[in-house]
Every structure is written in structure tokens, then in C-alpha cells.
Write an enzyme that holds these catalytic residues in place. Structure first.
Site, PDB file in Angstrom:
ATOM      1  N   TYR A 199       0.845  -1.202   0.000  1.00 43.31           N
ATOM      2  CA  TYR A 199       0.000   0.000   0.000  1.00 43.31           C
ATOM      3  C   TYR A 199       0.877   1.248   0.000  1.00 43.31           C
ATOM      4  CZ  TYR A 199      -3.648   3.290   1.471  1.00 43.31           C
ATOM      5  OH  TYR A 199      -4.520   4.360   1.538  1.00 43.31           O
ATOM      6  N   LYS A 251       1.305   4.054  -3.038  1.00 43.67           N
ATOM      7  CA  LYS A 251       0.953   5.477  -2.886  1.00 43.67           C
ATOM      8  C   LYS A 251       2.159   6.359  -3.197  1.00 43.67           C
ATOM      9  CE  LYS A 251      -3.353   4.776  -1.796  1.00 43.67           C
ATOM     10  NZ  LYS A 251      -4.411   5.093  -2.771  1.00 43.67           N
TER      11      LYS A 251
HETATM   12  N1  NAD Z   1      -9.761   5.922   4.416  1.00 42.65           N
HETATM   13  C1  NAD Z   1      -8.561   6.403   4.692  1.00 42.65           C
HETATM   14  O1  NAD Z   1      -8.185   6.563   5.852  1.00 42.65           O
HETATM   15  C2  NAD Z   1      -7.634   6.805   3.557  1.00 42.65           C
HETATM   16  C3  NAD Z   1      -6.503   7.578   3.845  1.00 42.65           C
HETATM   17  C4  NAD Z   1      -5.663   7.940   2.806  1.00 42.65           C
HETATM   18  C5  NAD Z   1      -5.937   7.520   1.509  1.00 42.65           C
HETATM   19  N2  NAD Z   1      -7.041   6.757   1.269  1.00 42.65           N
HETATM   20  C6  NAD Z   1      -7.274   6.346  -0.107  1.00 42.65           C
HETATM   21  O2  NAD Z   1      -8.507   6.909  -0.541  1.00 42.65           O
HETATM   22  C7  NAD Z   1      -9.092   6.087  -1.548  1.00 42.65           C
HETATM   23  C8  NAD Z   1     -10.521   5.769  -1.157  1.00 42.65           C
HETATM   24  O3  NAD Z   1     -10.510   5.127   0.104  1.00 42.65           O
HETATM   25  P1  NAD Z   1     -11.830   4.920   0.980  1.00 42.65           P
HETATM   26  O4  NAD Z   1     -11.411   4.913   2.405  1.00 42.65           O
HETATM   27  O5  NAD Z   1     -12.893   5.838   0.530  1.00 42.65           O
HETATM   28  O6  NAD Z   1     -12.144   3.403   0.581  1.00 42.65           O
HETATM   29  P2  NAD Z   1     -13.522   2.601   0.450  1.00 42.65           P
HETATM   30  O7  NAD Z   1     -13.163   1.174   0.621  1.00 42.65           O
HETATM   31  O8  NAD Z   1     -14.575   3.195   1.342  1.00 42.65           O
HETATM   32  O9  NAD Z   1     -13.941   2.870  -1.083  1.00 42.65           O
HETATM   33  C9  NAD Z   1     -13.179   2.412  -2.152  1.00 42.65           C
HETATM   34  C10 NAD Z   1     -14.090   2.139  -3.341  1.00 42.65           C
HETATM   35  O10 NAD Z   1     -13.263   1.677  -4.418  1.00 42.65           O
HETATM   36  C11 NAD Z   1     -13.908   0.606  -5.044  1.00 42.65           C
HETATM   37  N3  NAD Z   1     -12.932  -0.262  -5.716  1.00 42.65           N
HETATM   38  C12 NAD Z   1     -12.039  -1.103  -5.135  1.00 42.65           C
HETATM   39  N4  NAD Z   1     -11.362  -1.775  -6.066  1.00 42.65           N
HETATM   40  C13 NAD Z   1     -11.797  -1.336  -7.276  1.00 42.65           C
HETATM   41  C14 NAD Z   1     -11.505  -1.676  -8.617  1.00 42.65           C
HETATM   42  N5  NAD Z   1     -10.585  -2.598  -8.923  1.00 42.65           N
HETATM   43  N6  NAD Z   1     -12.168  -1.015  -9.600  1.00 42.65           N
HETATM   44  C15 NAD Z   1     -13.114  -0.093  -9.313  1.00 42.65           C
HETATM   45  N7  NAD Z   1     -13.442   0.258  -8.051  1.00 42.65           N
HETATM   46  C16 NAD Z   1     -12.812  -0.368  -7.049  1.00 42.65           C
HETATM   47  C17 NAD Z   1     -14.633  -0.116  -3.923  1.00 42.65           C
HETATM   48  O11 NAD Z   1     -15.689  -0.942  -4.437  1.00 42.65           O
HETATM   49  C18 NAD Z   1     -15.125   1.041  -3.075  1.00 42.65           C
HETATM   50  O12 NAD Z   1     -16.411   1.482  -3.467  1.00 42.65           O
HETATM   51  C19 NAD Z   1      -8.181   4.858  -1.668  1.00 42.65           C
HETATM   52  O13 NAD Z   1      -7.288   5.045  -2.743  1.00 42.65           O
HETATM   53  C20 NAD Z   1      -7.436   4.864  -0.343  1.00 42.65           C
HETATM   54  O14 NAD Z   1      -6.195   4.225  -0.442  1.00 42.65           O
HETATM   55  C21 NAD Z   1      -7.896   6.391   2.255  1.00 42.65           C
END
Ligand code: NAD
Length: 263
Positions: free
Chosen positions: A162, A166
Site C-alpha cells: 500500500y 501510494k
Molecule cells: N480511508 C482512509 O483513511 C484513507 C486515507 C488515505 C488515503 N485513502 C485512499 O482513498 C481512496 C478511497 O478510500 P476509501 O477509504 O474511501 O475506501 P472505500 O473502501 O470506502 O472505497 C473504495 C471504493 O473503491 C472501489 N474499488 C475497489 N477496487 C476497485 C476496482 N478494482 N475497480 C473499481 N473500483 C474499485 C470499492 O468498491 C469502493 O467502493 C483509496 O485510494 C485509499 O487508499 C484512504
């Protein structure tokens, strides 16, 4: 909308078309709502059919079921956006995963490593590759790729693939932002701190010590709400950020600037 922005009418994206990947949940869903509220046509892409469709219905946008690791599905996604609304102005390349089998380098297998690289990094490559030709023809576009504050900071609680994915998103976004700057295309990497999503809540409800270990590093003393990340995306998507390009856009409550935090 957060309490702070309630009552402020921002319509910075009227007539613009925004593609949001991972729109069915968390940050993507909050952003689809925010971009639509600012007047954008929102194309909601997700591999999860029911959730992605529900998001699109809610925001009056278009749903495209797409696995962002598949080049043909990604091409079809951006083509659908263009064919439906006539432009591709914003690409929020946000879908990502953080599975439990991606852990310390000592325990993470090659299959888990590759799966996370595919969904978090190769997908961003594919989405940028598909979006940029439309934006070049228009002479305008804003790409926002979701990285994370972990691309900037090391953690002893490792998720090795991960973090590396990133870091790749960060470097790739910077390079694209530089390469296409004179064609009216801006590319920024969004670096959220930990966000209060269902996934995080579930993880930390089971293990409060795990939450406490992280909260101590956050100057503001709490995790972000998805709406607060969406507000940053809306800024980067709009012309208000016209001189923000090739940046590591941190929305982390001060984590990356902190040494000793308030008690
Ligand atoms: N939540 C956190 O704390 C956080 C912090 C920093 C970065 N992020 C990043 O933010 C982004 C969103 O995270 P989130 O927390 O909203 O996650 P989440 O799991 O709530 O949502 C992610 C969405 O992506 C979709 N998805 C997954 N694989 C996929 C694929 N192969 N094709 C199409 N869609 C796909 C899932 O179905 C889901 O709806 C991610 O890239 C994550 O790494 C999250």
C-alpha cells in the site's frame, strides 16, 4: 457539506464533467456528492455495481461499472463520460484497497503485493492514460490522484505494498503535472490523513488501542471526515486551484508537520 460550508453556495463546476473512481463508498462517494452539488456532471465508476449505481442515482449522474485494473474497462469509462456529457474535465482517480494480507514485508506474499499495486497504482496509470487525450483536445483538465500521507511518512505498522503504491502515485502525478502543464492540464496527488470511513471505524472499534496509537500523532486529535477530503478535491477540480499543479496536496490535519502533539 461540512457544518463550516453549509450555507455557502459553491457552484464552481457547472457544466464540467467529472469521473470519480471508487464512487460507491467513502471518499469517492463524498466527493461524487460534493462535485455534483457544485454543478458537475458526475460519472460514478465502481467495481461494486449496486453501490456505484446508488451513488450515481443519488447525484443524478452516470454509473459505469468498471474494474480500474482493466485497460479496456477504463477506456470505456472515459469514453462513456465523453459520449454522454461531451467532455472530460476532471478525473478523480481514487479507487483503492488496503487488504489485511498486505502487512509487514516479512509476512506479505507476492500475490498480495501485486494485487495492491494493480488496484492502487496501475489503475491510476490506466486512468491518467485514458483521460489525458480528452483533456489535451480540450486544452483543459484537472486530474486528482488519491495517494496518502503514508507516501510521505514511514509507519512501524506497515502495509508495505500500500505504502509503495501510494509513493508511486505521488511520483507519477508529479511527473504528469510537469509534462502536461503547458497544455492546460493540472495533475495533483491528494494525500489524505486517516479518514473516518466504515472500514476504519470497524477496525478501530474492535481494537481501541490501535486507534489510540494513531490518534496521538494527529495534532487536531481526530480522524478526517470524508466530506473534508471531498472539499479538497472540489478545490483541486475547480479553477480556484488554477496555479496548484504537480503537488503533494496534504489534507492530514497536520500529521506530517508534527513532532510533539498537544495532549
Ligand atoms: N480511508 C482512509 O483513511 C484513507 C486515507 C488515505 C488515503 N485513502 C485512499 O482513498 C481512496 C478511497 O478510500 P476509501 O477509504 O474511501 O475506501 P472505500 O473502501 O470506502 O472505497 C473504495 C471504493 O473503491 C472501489 N474499488 C475497489 N477496487 C476497485 C476496482 N478494482 N475497480 C473499481 N473500483 C474499485 C470499492 O468498491 C469502493 O467502493 C483509496 O485510494 C485509499 O487508499 C484512504
Amino acid at each position: 457539506m461540512t457544518e463550516a460550508t453549509e450555507g455557502i453556495i459553491c457552484r464552481r463546476l457547472v457544466g464540467r464533467t467529472a469521473v470519480v473512481t471508487g464512487a460507491g463508498s467513502g471518499i469517492g462517494l463524498a466527493t461524487a456528492r460534493r462535485l455534483a452539488s457544485e454543478g458537475a456532471h458526475v460519472v460514478c465508476a465502481d467495481v461494486d455495481g449496486p453501490r456505484g449505481r446508488a451513488a450515481a442515482e443519488e447525484v443524478g449522474g452516470l454509473f459505469v461499472e468498471a474494474d480500474v485494473t482493466d485497460p479496456e474497462q477504463v477506456e470505456a469509462l472515459f469514453k462513456a463520460a465523453y459520449d454522454t456529457y461531451g467532455s472530460v474535465d476532471v478525473a478523480f482517480n481514487n479507487a483503492g484497497i488496503s487488504p489485511p494480507d498486505d502487512d509487514s514485508i516479512l509476512d506479505t506474499g507476492l500475490e498480495a503485493w501485486k494485487r495492491v499495486q494493480d488496484v492502487n497504482l496501475t489503475s491510476v496509470f490506466l486512468c491518467c492514460k485514458a483521460a489525458i487525450p480528452y483533456m489535451r483536445r480540450q486544452g483543459r483538465g484537472s486530474i486528482i490522484n488519491t495517494a496518502s500521507f503514508v507516501a510521505r511518512m514511514g509507519a512501524a505498522t506497515s502495509q508495505i505494498s500500500y505504502t509503495a503504491s501510494k509513493g508511486g502515485v505521488l511520483a507519477m502525478s508529479r511527473e504528469l503535472g510537469v509534462q502536461f502543464a503547458r497544455e492546460g492540464i493540472r495533475v495533483n496527488a491528494l494525500c489524505p490523513g486517516p479518514v473516518n470511513t466504515p472500514l476504519l471505524r470497524e477496525l478501530f472499534a474492535k481494537d481501541p488501542e490501535r486507534a489510540a496509537r494513531r490518534l496521538v500523532h494527529i495534532p487536531v486529535g481526530r480522524f478526517a471526515e470524508a466530506d473534508e477530503i471531498a472539499a479538497a478535491v472540489a478545490f483541486l477540480a475547480s479553477d480556484d486551484s488554477s496555479f496548484v499543479n504537480a503537488s503533494d496536496f496534504l489534507v492530514d490535519g497536520g500529521i506530517s508537520g508534527a513532532y510533539v502533539t498537544p495532549v
